[in-house]
Design an enzyme around this catalytic site. Structure first.
Site, PDB file in Angstrom:
ATOM      1  N   SER A 117       0.829  -1.214   0.000  1.00 36.07           N
ATOM      2  CA  SER A 117       0.000   0.000   0.000  1.00 36.07           C
ATOM      3  C   SER A 117       0.856   1.253   0.000  1.00 36.07           C
ATOM      4  O   SER A 117       1.958   1.267   0.558  1.00 36.07           O
ATOM      5  CB  SER A 117      -0.861  -0.022   1.258  1.00 36.07           C
ATOM      6  OG  SER A 117      -1.509   1.214   1.417  1.00 36.07           O
ATOM      7  N   TYR A 141      -2.188   0.343   9.941  1.00 31.88           N
ATOM      8  CA  TYR A 141      -2.399  -0.372   8.675  1.00 31.88           C
ATOM      9  C   TYR A 141      -1.144  -0.288   7.815  1.00 31.88           C
ATOM     10  O   TYR A 141      -0.646  -1.305   7.310  1.00 31.88           O
ATOM     11  CB  TYR A 141      -3.607   0.233   7.941  1.00 31.88           C
ATOM     12  CG  TYR A 141      -3.715  -0.236   6.515  1.00 31.88           C
ATOM     13  CD1 TYR A 141      -3.988  -1.566   6.219  1.00 31.88           C
ATOM     14  CD2 TYR A 141      -3.515   0.656   5.452  1.00 31.88           C
ATOM     15  CE1 TYR A 141      -4.062  -1.991   4.903  1.00 31.88           C
ATOM     16  CE2 TYR A 141      -3.590   0.227   4.140  1.00 31.88           C
ATOM     17  CZ  TYR A 141      -3.860  -1.098   3.874  1.00 31.88           C
ATOM     18  OH  TYR A 141      -3.918  -1.529   2.571  1.00 31.88           O
ATOM     19  N   LYS A 145       1.594  -3.369   6.567  1.00 34.99           N
ATOM     20  CA  LYS A 145       1.991  -3.668   5.183  1.00 34.99           C
ATOM     21  C   LYS A 145       3.505  -3.545   5.022  1.00 34.99           C
ATOM     22  O   LYS A 145       4.134  -4.360   4.332  1.00 34.99           O
ATOM     23  CB  LYS A 145       1.275  -2.701   4.220  1.00 34.99           C
ATOM     24  CG  LYS A 145      -0.215  -2.945   4.125  1.00 34.99           C
ATOM     25  CD  LYS A 145      -0.499  -4.224   3.368  1.00 34.99           C
ATOM     26  CE  LYS A 145      -1.954  -4.587   3.331  1.00 34.99           C
ATOM     27  NZ  LYS A 145      -2.216  -5.851   2.626  1.00 34.99           N
TER      28      LYS A 145
END
Ligand code: UDP
Length: 328
Positions: A117, A141, A145
């Site tokens: 991402s 988040y 990743k």
């Protein structure tokens, strides 16, 4: 030989499964159906319901199907939720991801295409963002990743596992068959479409005081069909013996929240009231990709990612599936 697609019943996964099968590839899907939908897949797709980190289940899948490669989508992907519930994100995305990649490596699977991402960059130092830009996420988040990216890189060095980590910018739009149906929905375009459909009274705009021309955050929206195409090209790159790599998936063009809402007003011809709310924690002000390297490495071009086409495809899908994926 089959390709394991974890999270293959999810939004981007299901469109990629559609693309792989259209090319005659053998696919097997593993999905826990927390966010995914069995109805997003054709009935004849080999399907296992379960957690991507379930080693016993992975051994069974590997036994039942000769696995050649894995496209690993399965993950939680809401920035705001990751700030409120980081444990959920580290357990689900990192712990399960480690278990999954280690189990596959043990089964002899040597090729992984990974959903990374642009959230791994955090607040960028320069725009557009190249793959060499500093990575310092602003939310759990993004860290989850980035951790998996580091793991894959280490496994390449130590065990010869080859991977392509695709750093998505903002996935949006729909194919004819598959679209976006999250529970709950947090993403901008589907939320605005819900207001256009009268399902929600007003679009919450999370902050209008960012250092951007109209004060709302800027994102690089990329059509899910172009994303799916890049995954298939990444797999072909690895099959050709290509090197492991980190690649941006964006268009190079950014749109503010207000610009997206205006485009949706034009496409849907509906009234779309907005209400300015507090900024969402963890949201960077501007994320726009430099896709130059991806175009060169994968011979990839975003073919359908102009904002109007994205919005029109998402709108058409929603009109055909007003309640998302529900059994007829
Ligand atoms: N956003 C918004 N209202 C919404 C959903 C999103 O104002 O109902 C904003 C959000 O703050 C961000 C942008 O739209 O600046 C894109 O958010 P989204 O959740 O779609 O993707 P993200 O960039 O967080 O992955």
């Amino acid at each position: 030989m089959a390709i394991l697609v974890t999270g293959g019943a999810g939004y981007i996964g299901s469109v990629t499964v559609e693309g792989l099968r259209a090319r005659g590839e053998a696919v097997v899907v593993l999905d826990d159906l927390v966010q995914g939908h069995r109805l997003a897949l054709d009935a004849d797709v080999p399907f296992y319901q379960g957690n991507a980190g379930d080693r016993k289940l992975l051994a069974r899948v590997a036994h039942d199907h000769k696995l050649e490669a894995c496209i690993h989508f399965a993950a939680l992907a809401s920035v705001g939720e990751s700030v409120a519930e980081p444990a959920k994100y580290f357990e689900n995305n990192v712990e399960q991801g480690i278990a999954m990649i280690s189990a596959l490596a043990q089964q002899g699977v040597r090729r992984v295409v990974f959903s990374s991402s642009c959230a791994t960059y955090g607040e960028p130092e320069q725009i557009p963002i190249t793959e060499q830009s500093r990575q310092w996420p602003t939310n759990p988040y993004g860290w989850s990743k980035l951790f998996l990216e580091r793991l894959l890189d280490s496994y390449d060095t130590a065990y010869g596992l080859k991977f392509v980590a695709l750093r998505y910018f903002n996935a949006a739009g729909a194919s004819e068959k598959c679209g976006e149906h999250h529970k709950p929905e947090t993403h901008l375009i589907p939320n605005v479409l819900s207001v256009a459909l009268g399902e929600q009274p007003v679009v919450p705009v999370f902050g209008n005081n960012y250092p951007t021309p109209d004060g709302t955050p800027i994102r690089d929206y990329i059509h899910v069909i172009d994303l799916a195409d890049a995954h298939i090209r990444a797999l072909e790159h690895l099959r050709r013996g290509g090197q492991s790599d980190f690649l941006n998936l964006g268009t190079g063009h950014g749109f503010s929240v207000f610009e997206v809402i205006e485009c949706i007003r034009e496409v849907t011809r509906r009234k779309i009231p907005v209400h300015i709310e507090s900024p969402r924690p963890g949201d960077p002000s501007r994320l726009v990709a430099d896709p130059t390297k991806t175009k060169a490495v994968l011979a990839w071009e975003p073919a359908v990612s102009d904002l109007r086409s994205i919005v029109r495809s998402a709108w058409n899908w929603r009109l055909r599936h007003p309640s998302g994926y529900v059994a007829q």
